[in-house]
Design a protein around this motif. Sequence first.
Motif, PDB file in Angstrom:
ATOM      1  N   ARG A   1     -46.131  -6.440  -8.599  1.00  0.00           N
ATOM      2  CA  ARG A   1     -47.803  -7.039  -8.245  1.00  0.00           C
ATOM      3  C   ARG A   1     -47.291  -7.192  -6.306  1.00  0.00           C
ATOM      4  N   TRP A   2     -49.020  -7.384  -5.825  1.00  0.00           N
ATOM      5  CA  TRP A   2     -48.916  -7.174  -4.256  1.00  0.00           C
ATOM      6  C   TRP A   2     -49.161  -8.959  -4.261  1.00  0.00           C
ATOM      7  N   SER A   3     -49.820  -9.784  -4.749  1.00  0.00           N
ATOM      8  CA  SER A   3     -49.919 -11.427  -4.358  1.00  0.00           C
ATOM      9  C   SER A   3     -48.712 -12.019  -4.260  1.00  0.00           C
ATOM     10  N   ASP A   4     -47.277 -11.178  -5.814  1.00  0.00           N
ATOM     11  CA  ASP A   4     -46.133 -12.402  -5.379  1.00  0.00           C
ATOM     12  C   ASP A   4     -45.218 -12.057  -5.379  1.00  0.00           C
ATOM     13  N   ASP A   5     -45.613 -10.338  -5.378  1.00  0.00           N
ATOM     14  CA  ASP A   5     -43.917  -9.641  -5.092  1.00  0.00           C
ATOM     15  C   ASP A   5     -43.327  -9.744  -6.616  1.00  0.00           C
ATOM     16  N   GLY A   6     -44.268 -10.148  -7.450  1.00  0.00           N
ATOM     17  CA  GLY A   6     -43.738 -10.154  -8.854  1.00  0.00           C
ATOM     18  C   GLY A   6     -43.619  -7.962  -9.672  1.00  0.00           C
ATOM     19  N   THR A   7     -42.376  -7.699 -10.168  1.00  0.00           N
ATOM     20  CA  THR A   7     -41.679  -7.119 -10.765  1.00  0.00           C
ATOM     21  C   THR A   7     -41.691  -6.659 -12.190  1.00  0.00           C
ATOM     22  N   LEU A   8     -42.230  -5.956 -12.581  1.00  0.00           N
ATOM     23  CA  LEU A   8     -42.071  -6.032 -13.859  1.00  0.00           C
ATOM     24  C   LEU A   8     -40.918  -4.514 -14.391  1.00  0.00           C
ATOM     25  N   TYR A   9     -40.007  -3.575 -14.616  1.00  0.00           N
ATOM     26  CA  TYR A   9     -38.967  -2.569 -14.819  1.00  0.00           C
ATOM     27  C   TYR A   9     -39.334  -2.438 -16.443  1.00  0.00           C
ATOM     28  N   SER A  10     -39.176  -1.006 -16.305  1.00  0.00           N
ATOM     29  CA  SER A  10     -38.478  -0.505 -17.807  1.00  0.00           C
ATOM     30  C   SER A  10     -37.457  -1.172 -17.936  1.00  0.00           C
ATOM     31  N   GLU A  11     -37.351  -1.247 -19.575  1.00  0.00           N
ATOM     32  CA  GLU A  11     -35.857  -1.723 -19.364  1.00  0.00           C
ATOM     33  C   GLU A  11     -34.902  -0.564 -19.032  1.00  0.00           C
ATOM     34  N   SER A  12     -35.052   0.876 -19.538  1.00  0.00           N
ATOM     35  CA  SER A  12     -33.697   2.076 -19.841  1.00  0.00           C
ATOM     36  C   SER A  12     -33.707   2.555 -18.422  1.00  0.00           C
ATOM     37  N   LEU A  13     -34.548   1.669 -17.381  1.00  0.00           N
ATOM     38  CA  LEU A  13     -34.537   2.088 -16.053  1.00  0.00           C
ATOM     39  C   LEU A  13     -34.336   1.143 -14.647  1.00  0.00           C
ATOM     40  N   LYS A  14     -34.002  -0.047 -15.762  1.00  0.00           N
ATOM     41  CA  LYS A  14     -34.197  -1.063 -14.126  1.00  0.00           C
ATOM     42  C   LYS A  14     -32.839  -1.604 -13.616  1.00  0.00           C
ATOM     43  N   GLU A  15     -32.356  -1.141 -14.227  1.00  0.00           N
ATOM     44  CA  GLU A  15     -30.514  -0.684 -13.157  1.00  0.00           C
ATOM     45  C   GLU A  15     -30.873   0.022 -11.623  1.00  0.00           C
ATOM     46  N   ARG A  16     -31.852   1.471 -11.922  1.00  0.00           N
ATOM     47  CA  ARG A  16     -31.283   2.180 -10.748  1.00  0.00           C
ATOM     48  C   ARG A  16     -32.686   2.268 -10.201  1.00  0.00           C
ATOM     49  N   VAL A  17     -33.930   1.253 -10.995  1.00  0.00           N
ATOM     50  CA  VAL A  17     -35.080   1.084 -10.242  1.00  0.00           C
ATOM     51  C   VAL A  17     -35.307   0.194  -9.228  1.00  0.00           C
ATOM     52  N   THR A  18     -35.640   0.346  -8.117  1.00  0.00           N
ATOM     53  CA  THR A  18     -36.471  -0.513  -7.034  1.00  0.00           C
ATOM     54  C   THR A  18     -37.981  -0.004  -6.738  1.00  0.00           C
ATOM     55  N   ILE A  19     -38.941  -1.113  -6.666  1.00  0.00           N
ATOM     56  CA  ILE A  19     -40.809  -1.145  -6.505  1.00  0.00           C
ATOM     57  C   ILE A  19     -40.357  -2.213  -5.348  1.00  0.00           C
ATOM     58  N   ALA A  20     -40.968  -1.605  -4.234  1.00  0.00           N
ATOM     59  CA  ALA A  20     -41.780  -2.240  -2.524  1.00  0.00           C
ATOM     60  C   ALA A  20     -42.647  -1.963  -2.432  1.00  0.00           C
ATOM     61  N   ARG A  21     -43.010  -2.512  -1.421  1.00  0.00           N
ATOM     62  CA  ARG A  21     -44.014  -2.011  -0.176  1.00  0.00           C
ATOM     63  C   ARG A  21     -43.824  -2.497   1.101  1.00  0.00           C
ATOM     64  N   ASP A  22     -44.906  -1.909   1.944  1.00  0.00           N
ATOM     65  CA  ASP A  22     -45.184  -2.133   3.187  1.00  0.00           C
ATOM     66  C   ASP A  22     -46.363  -2.250   3.466  1.00  0.00           C
ATOM     67  N   ASN A  23     -46.492  -4.074   4.299  1.00  0.00           N
ATOM     68  CA  ASN A  23     -47.562  -4.401   4.167  1.00  0.00           C
ATOM     69  C   ASN A  23     -48.351  -3.918   5.291  1.00  0.00           C
ATOM     70  N   ALA A  24     -48.014  -3.087   5.893  1.00  0.00           N
ATOM     71  CA  ALA A  24     -48.440  -1.914   7.678  1.00  0.00           C
ATOM     72  C   ALA A  24     -49.028  -1.262   6.809  1.00  0.00           C
ATOM     73  N   LYS A  25     -48.982  -0.045   5.737  1.00  0.00           N
ATOM     74  CA  LYS A  25     -49.195   0.863   5.785  1.00  0.00           C
ATOM     75  C   LYS A  25     -49.930   0.803   4.531  1.00  0.00           C
ATOM     76  N   THR A  26     -49.756  -0.608   4.401  1.00  0.00           N
ATOM     77  CA  THR A  26     -50.437  -0.150   2.558  1.00  0.00           C
ATOM     78  C   THR A  26     -50.091   0.612   1.811  1.00  0.00           C
ATOM     79  N   MET A  27     -48.678   0.706   1.390  1.00  0.00           N
ATOM     80  CA  MET A  27     -48.121   1.960   1.249  1.00  0.00           C
ATOM     81  C   MET A  27     -46.880   1.089  -0.295  1.00  0.00           C
ATOM     82  N   THR A  28     -46.291   1.364  -1.721  1.00  0.00           N
ATOM     83  CA  THR A  28     -45.610   1.254  -2.536  1.00  0.00           C
ATOM     84  C   THR A  28     -44.789   1.916  -2.507  1.00  0.00           C
ATOM     85  N   TYR A  29     -43.326   1.686  -2.412  1.00  0.00           N
ATOM     86  CA  TYR A  29     -42.590   3.006  -2.710  1.00  0.00           C
ATOM     87  C   TYR A  29     -41.630   2.964  -4.287  1.00  0.00           C
ATOM     88  N   LEU A  30     -41.507   3.782  -4.759  1.00  0.00           N
ATOM     89  CA  LEU A  30     -40.590   3.354  -5.289  1.00  0.00           C
ATOM     90  C   LEU A  30     -39.208   4.305  -5.182  1.00  0.00           C
TER      91      LEU A  30
END
Length: 122
Positions: free
Chosen positions: A52-81
Amino acid sequence: QVQLEESGGGLLQAGDSLRLSCSASGRTFSGLVMGWFRRAPGKEREFVGSYRWSDDGTLYSESLKERVTIARDNAKTMTYLTMRSLKPEDSGVYYCAAGRSLAYAEMWYQYWGQGTQVTVSS
């Protein structure tokens, strides 16, 4: 309207890390949630995680959360998995989606990219 485009898929080996990008355009992102889903061959599409862009909130699959990170790049309006320690069962088409709620279900995401193929060899 929001237009989404994924990039960064390809052929990887077990144990590698994956980084996918989702570029978004078309409207302000302050209220948007960016989600990632995947569909393995012969299976239904499943939730990977969301951001979530507004507050950097995240939600992950329970089965994948140990291996996954989602982040953003403000300048490029991109999100990364980022997914670590890849396994052959991580192979599939990965989709970027956008909606208004930090949620697991597809119904909460109104906009979808075309998907990018990820293949993990053993």
